[in-house]
Design a protein around this motif. Structure first.
Motif, PDB file in Angstrom:
ATOM      1  N   LEU A   1       0.993  -0.966  -0.168  1.00 35.04           N
ATOM      2  CA  LEU A   1       0.264  -0.172  -0.064  1.00 35.04           C
ATOM      3  C   LEU A   1       1.153   0.995   0.076  1.00 35.04           C
ATOM      4  N   THR A   2       0.499   2.467  -0.600  1.00 38.71           N
ATOM      5  CA  THR A   2       0.966   3.680  -0.064  1.00 38.71           C
ATOM      6  C   THR A   2       0.857   4.366   1.343  1.00 38.71           C
ATOM      7  N   PRO A   3       1.569   4.624   1.289  1.00 39.86           N
ATOM      8  CA  PRO A   3       1.185   5.484   2.744  1.00 39.86           C
ATOM      9  C   PRO A   3       0.996   6.045   3.281  1.00 39.86           C
ATOM     10  N   PRO A   4       0.094   6.601   3.694  1.00 38.67           N
ATOM     11  CA  PRO A   4      -0.768   7.281   4.564  1.00 38.67           C
ATOM     12  C   PRO A   4      -0.422   9.011   4.462  1.00 38.67           C
ATOM     13  N   ASP A   5      -0.962   9.628   3.536  1.00 41.65           N
ATOM     14  CA  ASP A   5      -0.240  11.705   4.310  1.00 41.65           C
ATOM     15  C   ASP A   5      -0.052  11.537   5.766  1.00 41.65           C
ATOM     16  N   VAL A   6       1.169  11.847   6.520  1.00 39.87           N
ATOM     17  CA  VAL A   6       1.111  12.165   7.372  1.00 39.87           C
ATOM     18  C   VAL A   6      -0.118  14.022   8.131  1.00 39.87           C
ATOM     19  N   ALA A   7      -0.489  13.979   7.598  1.00 41.12           N
ATOM     20  CA  ALA A   7      -1.229  15.242   7.393  1.00 41.12           C
ATOM     21  C   ALA A   7      -2.609  14.563   7.934  1.00 41.12           C
ATOM     22  N   SER A   8      -3.072  13.420   7.524  1.00 42.40           N
ATOM     23  CA  SER A   8      -4.260  12.538   7.584  1.00 42.40           C
ATOM     24  C   SER A   8      -4.555  11.311   8.722  1.00 42.40           C
ATOM     25  N   LEU A   9      -2.759  11.369   9.418  1.00 42.63           N
ATOM     26  CA  LEU A   9      -2.885  10.118  10.354  1.00 42.63           C
ATOM     27  C   LEU A   9      -3.244  10.642  11.912  1.00 42.63           C
ATOM     28  N   VAL A  10      -4.178   9.537  12.197  1.00 46.00           N
ATOM     29  CA  VAL A  10      -4.582  10.193  13.783  1.00 46.00           C
ATOM     30  C   VAL A  10      -3.968   9.198  14.552  1.00 46.00           C
ATOM     31  N   PHE A  11      -3.592  10.151  15.922  1.00 41.33           N
ATOM     32  CA  PHE A  11      -2.713   9.475  17.216  1.00 41.33           C
ATOM     33  C   PHE A  11      -4.106   9.413  17.923  1.00 41.33           C
ATOM     34  N   LYS A  12      -2.958   8.167  19.054  1.00 42.48           N
ATOM     35  CA  LYS A  12      -3.665   7.829  19.782  1.00 42.48           C
ATOM     36  C   LYS A  12      -3.558   9.028  20.648  1.00 42.48           C
ATOM     37  N   ASN A  13      -5.007   9.466  22.066  1.00 40.89           N
ATOM     38  CA  ASN A  13      -5.073  10.100  22.839  1.00 40.89           C
ATOM     39  C   ASN A  13      -3.903   9.953  23.830  1.00 40.89           C
ATOM     40  N   LYS A  14      -3.239  10.833  24.416  1.00 36.82           N
ATOM     41  CA  LYS A  14      -2.693  10.638  26.201  1.00 36.82           C
ATOM     42  C   LYS A  14      -3.841   9.470  27.143  1.00 36.82           C
ATOM     43  N   GLN A  15      -4.677   9.227  27.151  1.00 39.82           N
ATOM     44  CA  GLN A  15      -5.602   8.663  28.094  1.00 39.82           C
ATOM     45  C   GLN A  15      -5.662   7.082  27.317  1.00 39.82           C
ATOM     46  N   ASP A  16      -4.728   6.988  26.577  1.00 37.74           N
ATOM     47  CA  ASP A  16      -5.213   5.949  25.490  1.00 37.74           C
ATOM     48  C   ASP A  16      -3.653   4.852  25.673  1.00 37.74           C
ATOM     49  N   PHE A  17      -2.576   5.501  26.178  1.00 38.75           N
ATOM     50  CA  PHE A  17      -1.136   4.980  25.494  1.00 38.75           C
ATOM     51  C   PHE A  17      -1.160   4.194  26.232  1.00 38.75           C
ATOM     52  N   LYS A  18      -0.538   2.874  25.961  1.00 36.75           N
ATOM     53  CA  LYS A  18      -0.457   1.732  26.602  1.00 36.75           C
ATOM     54  C   LYS A  18       1.292   1.700  27.462  1.00 36.75           C
TER      55      LYS A  18
END
Lengths: 753, 153
Positions: free
Chosen positions: A180-197
């Motif tokens: 696959l073609t990697p997604p745009d960095v701008a489109s990435l969704v990051f985890k919220n702090k409270q979801d950090f494992k």
């Protein structure tokens, strides 16, 4: 060099799975591989373009094993754990299935120079982007396989799960995702702090088991079939060369294979090898024994007149007069004349050596025009480039493997020892390991510069500071690379001097010339050592003169909450290579650390008569640290009882490693305060081993408490900021416990420790 | 030829009698868990056990160990199961790790003779082992943890 103007950029992701990149980086197999490029460079693949910048990457093979490259050197700071744990968190990977692979020297990564407390600072966001991008691709691959919208799937615990409950493991998806073609960095969704494992958790270091069982490989541990061990006697005076030596006596020693004169050298010394004579033998002991029989005569050089005691006296005299103005506001001199009360004091810090527990070591093999090196280096690319330059090779002909480092502290970012190994490997045609002895390490280092500081303050009738003058003189690191720099450079004065965090109407910061007579280098926290010692001590002295508490005096001098820009007062402030927009000099955070350390330590509470607290606070490497130290003084004997620190380093990835770095950097600072001193006579270092270059031992180590300030700010430095405030805090505590003011380090020259 | 027992195995080496045990182990036998730090016996990085007693391998001529039993970090336990090794992990003691072989060997020797050491017992016993990373507070804590699981011989 130490400060690189590496600015933060948003990165661009590339899928490089099909680019034949893996085999050059030591990872075999197929699957999903992501690279990251900095947009300031052409976004080409490294395999295709020599200057394409591939920074970091992750690969996932079809069995589901995740390989994460650590391109920074591990020297005890925990970076082989901290950076991968950031990536693994965003990836939703199972930490048990993550392998950390040490990156080779490769300019495509960007800077690999592991110093300046910047690995997390510079790569935290990049690691998150890589993890998030890989996760997104795995999710997309799963959605395509199932023929469902990607919104219906989610990566969790090393697999992608559909809302219906079905799932596919990362390994099952790796091949499809890699197409696959990697997604745009701008489109990435990051985890919220409270979801950090993993981010924000004290994961155990990945090398724990090997350390427990003695299976680690440090630079000193490299072994190759048919290898020769080298012991080198180097010129005792910087600038001297070999005049003559007794080759036969050394050659007759059992086990000795060869005796080799190292190349002559002149200035600048740079990262080059030193002149001397090498003995190559079948084991370290034979090489070291034979080296004692070389009877080397050396050429004369003017540095043989260098006497550090006399030199310091010259610097101390010099800083009593006005110097070159680096930062000024108002008219500090006129205000000083008008002052009700004035305070002045001079401070000094001697030369210091790193004394890493593992002395430098490098192994080299030269075969078919290719040089391969294994070294405990903080800077594989400088190793690659310097070796190539000295031996007349192309960097592409020099492969550098990074072992674990038995301590670094800045010593191992100078690749002189790898240059030695490369020269000897080329000469002998066999693998050669250059083993530095402790004596070599103490006597042929890149020393922290000897320095003198002078401070003056004017106080009005309310005990408020109306004028502030400070001066600094020390040989510059710049000399090591130019051969003629003879005054402190602005980037060195940016380390705790020109960035003095005070909002005063009348201020003058000045520097004086100082010539170098030894290889000058950077050691953990660099010029912050002398500047924080002098500043922290002088604030305490001014507080005493004004009959105020030391924290009160700090708060008055720092003033209101503000972001200070020393550039507005004429100072060329390098701010650790960062912009002030991203990393402001924030007085609020500085004051908060100070208040916090006092609240947590109880440093404002009464003590026994011969005990006292001392405090100091300092911003360095864009983080803020306050230290409170409690000492006891009995019959001129100092015992440090407790040390507390409060650190605001912004977002913290691995709190346990931050805590361990605070413990370590404070103990490093306590070694400097109590014990550290390299001295020169006739141009030669007077100390030779741990018996006369002492570092702190367990029986001298106080209780240590670390308070990490909770923050969502951008990650700052961690490895170094704990060191600078320690010496002042301890010296201030000694004063308040005994009335004895220590202005010239180390304390052991004045009191029993 | 010098004969001794190394981590339970009969071992023979051809070495000059004055060669320090450290270099015999590291260079001739290629076991690198035991570290070089000073060569003078003042840093403790090379600590091993000889017949159960801690010695500095860098300052012990190999002739001294003829007929003796030597234990290095590689032989302290099978798979890191010694209480000291386990406590080291529990307290996340190591930073760079270089001195830790010697630290663990000294700690194991301490606990073999004293399974309830006070702070000053630990200070006195461990002050010969340097750590430049500054892991002393955690070493002390780990020794106290390990003490709960060690049997005194």
């Amino acid at each position: 060099m130490f400060i690189e103007q590496l600015q933060h950029h948003d990165s661009v992701m590339h899928n490089i799975s099909r680019r034949g990149f893996l085999k050059t980086l030591g990872i075999a197999g197929s699957g999903l591989v992501l690279g990251v490029t900095l947009p300031s460079f052409s976004p080409a693949y490294a395999a295709e373009s020599g200057n394409g910048e591939m920074n970091l990457f992750v690969s996932i093979d079809e069995s589901g094993e995740v390989n994460i490259i650590c391109h920074r050197s591990e020297m005890g700071q925990g970076i082989r754990t901290s950076l991968p744990q950031v990536l693994a968190d965003e990836l939703q990977a199972d930490w048990e299935r993550v392998n950390v692979v040490q990156g080779l020297a490769n300019a495509s990564y960007g800077s690999q120079n592991t110093d300046g407390s910047r690995s997390v600072r510079h790569f935290y966001q990049t690691m998150r982007e890589m993890g998030a991008s890989a996760r997104t691709m795995l999710e997309q691959a799963a959605a395509e396989k199932w023929g469902v919208p990607v919104e219906e799937v989610k990566a969790i615990d090393h697999k992608v799960v559909h809302q219906s409950g079905k799932s596919l493991g990362f390994g099952e998806l790796a091949a499809a995702a890699s197409k696959l073609t990697p997604p745009d960095v701008a489109s990435l969704v990051f985890k919220n702090k409270q979801d950090f494992k993993y981010i924000g958790k004290g994961l155990t270091i990945v090398d724990m088991h090997d350390i427990q069982t003695g299976k680690t490989q440090f630079g000193q541990d490299v072994h190759m079939e048919g290898m020769l061990y080298a012991s080198i006697v180097r010129a005792p005076v910087v600038g001297a060369n070999v005049l003559s030596f007794d080759k036969d006596a050394a050659l007759k020693t059992p086990g000795v294979a060869d005796v080799v004169a190292m190349p002559e050298r002149s200035f600048p010394v740079g990262f080059n090898s030193l002149p001397g004579v090498a003995v190559l033998a079948s084991n370290t002991w034979s090489a070291q024994q034979a080296a004692k029989k070389l009877s080397i005569e050396w050429t004369q050089h003017e540095n043989q007149s260098h006497d550090s005691g006399a030199f310091l006296a010259t610097l101390q005299e010099r800083v009593k007069s006005k110097g070159k103005v680096q930062r000024s506001v108002g008219d500090a001199y006129a205000e000083l004349d008008k002052a009700e009360n004035t305070v002045q004091a001079s401070y000094s810090v001697p030369y210091l050596a790193h004394a890493t527990m593992e002395p430098p070591a490098a192994t080299a093999v030269f075969k078919d025009g290719q040089m391969e090196i294994w070294a405990c280096t903080q800077t594989p690319q400088s190793t690659q480039n310097t070796v190539a330059q000295v031996l007349g090779l192309e960097p592409s002909q020099v492969k550098v493997n990074v072992t674990l480092l038995g301590g670094g502290f800045g010593r191992k970012s100078k690749p002189d020892f790898s240059v030695e190994a490369a020269i000897l490997a080329k000469h002998s045609g066999k693998p050669v390991k250059v083993v530095w002895s402790r004596e070599n390490d103490i006597q042929h280092g890149y020393y922290h510069a000897i320095s003198a500081q002078h401070y003056q303050a004017g106080l009005n009738d309310k005990g408020q500071v109306s004028s502030w003058i400070q001066r600094s003189a020390f040989p510059s690191i710049g000399w090591t690379f130019s051969g003629n720099t003879n005054e402190p450079q602005s980037w060195e004065l940016s380390l705790g001097f020109g960035d003095v965090p005070f909002q005063l109407p009348h201020l003058s910061c000045e520097s004086h010339e100082a010539t170098a007579h030894a290889r000058i280098g950077w050691i953990r926290s660099v010029c912050n050592i002398q500047h924080a010692f002098a500043l922290g001590s002088f604030v305490d002295e001014v507080a005493v003169a004004a009959d105020k508490s030391t924290p009160q005096m700090w708060l008055e001098l720092i003033g209101e909450d503000a972001n200070i820009d020393p550039g507005q007062q004429g100072f060329e402030f390098s701010n650790y290579g960062e912009t002030l927009e991203r990393f402001p000099l924030d007085t609020k955070r500085l004051k908060h650390c100070l208040n916090e350390v006092i609240a947590k330590s109880g440093a404002d509470k009464p003590t026994a008569a011969n005990e006292a607290w001392g405090v100091s606070v300092h911003r360095s490497f864009v983080s803020y640290v306050a230290v409170a130290a409690k000492v006891k003084v009995d019959n001129n004997k100092v015992t440090v009882l407790e040390m507390h620190s409060a650190i605001d380093a912004g977002t913290v990835v691995n709190p346990d490693r931050v805590k361990s770095q605070q413990e370590g950097s404070m103990i490093f600072g306590l070694s400097i305060a109590l014990l550290g001193e390299i001295s020169f006579k006739e141009g030669k270092v007077q100390q030779s081993n741990y018996h006369d270059y002492q570092v702190l031992r367990m029986n001298q180590c106080p209780e240590i408490y670390t308070h990490i300030i909770d923050s969502d700010a951008v990650p700052g430095g961690v490895g170094e900021p704990g060191t600078p405030p320690v010496a002042a805090a301890v010296a201030n505590a000694i004063y308040h416990a005994s009335g004895k003011r220590i202005r010239d380090l180390p304390v052991k020259n004045h009191m029993q420790v | 030829m010098i004969t001794f027992t190394l981590n339970g195995k009969p071992t023979k080496v051809e070495a000059e009698p004055e060669m320090p045990l450290l270099w015999v182990i590291r260079d001739l036998l290629n076991m690198t868990g035991t570290k070089y730090g000073c060569g003078l016996g003042v840093c403790g990085a090379c600590t091993v056990h000889m017949d159960g007693q801690p010695i500095r391998a860098c300052a012990t001529p190999v002739s001294v160990i003829a007929g003796k039993s030597v234990t290095t970090i590689e032989g302290l336990s099978k798979d890191a199961s010694h209480p000291v090794q386990q406590a080291w992990a529990e307290h996340n003691v190591p930073q760079c790790g270089y001195c830790q072989s010697g630290q663990m060997m000294s700690a194991a020797a301490l606990l073999a003779s004293n399974n309830d050491p006070s702070d000053s017992d630990i200070d006195n016993y461990m002050q010969g082992n340097l750590c430049r990373c500054g892991t002393y507070p955690r070493i002390k804590a780990a020794i106290k943890t390990a003490a709960k699981f060690v049997e005194v011989k």
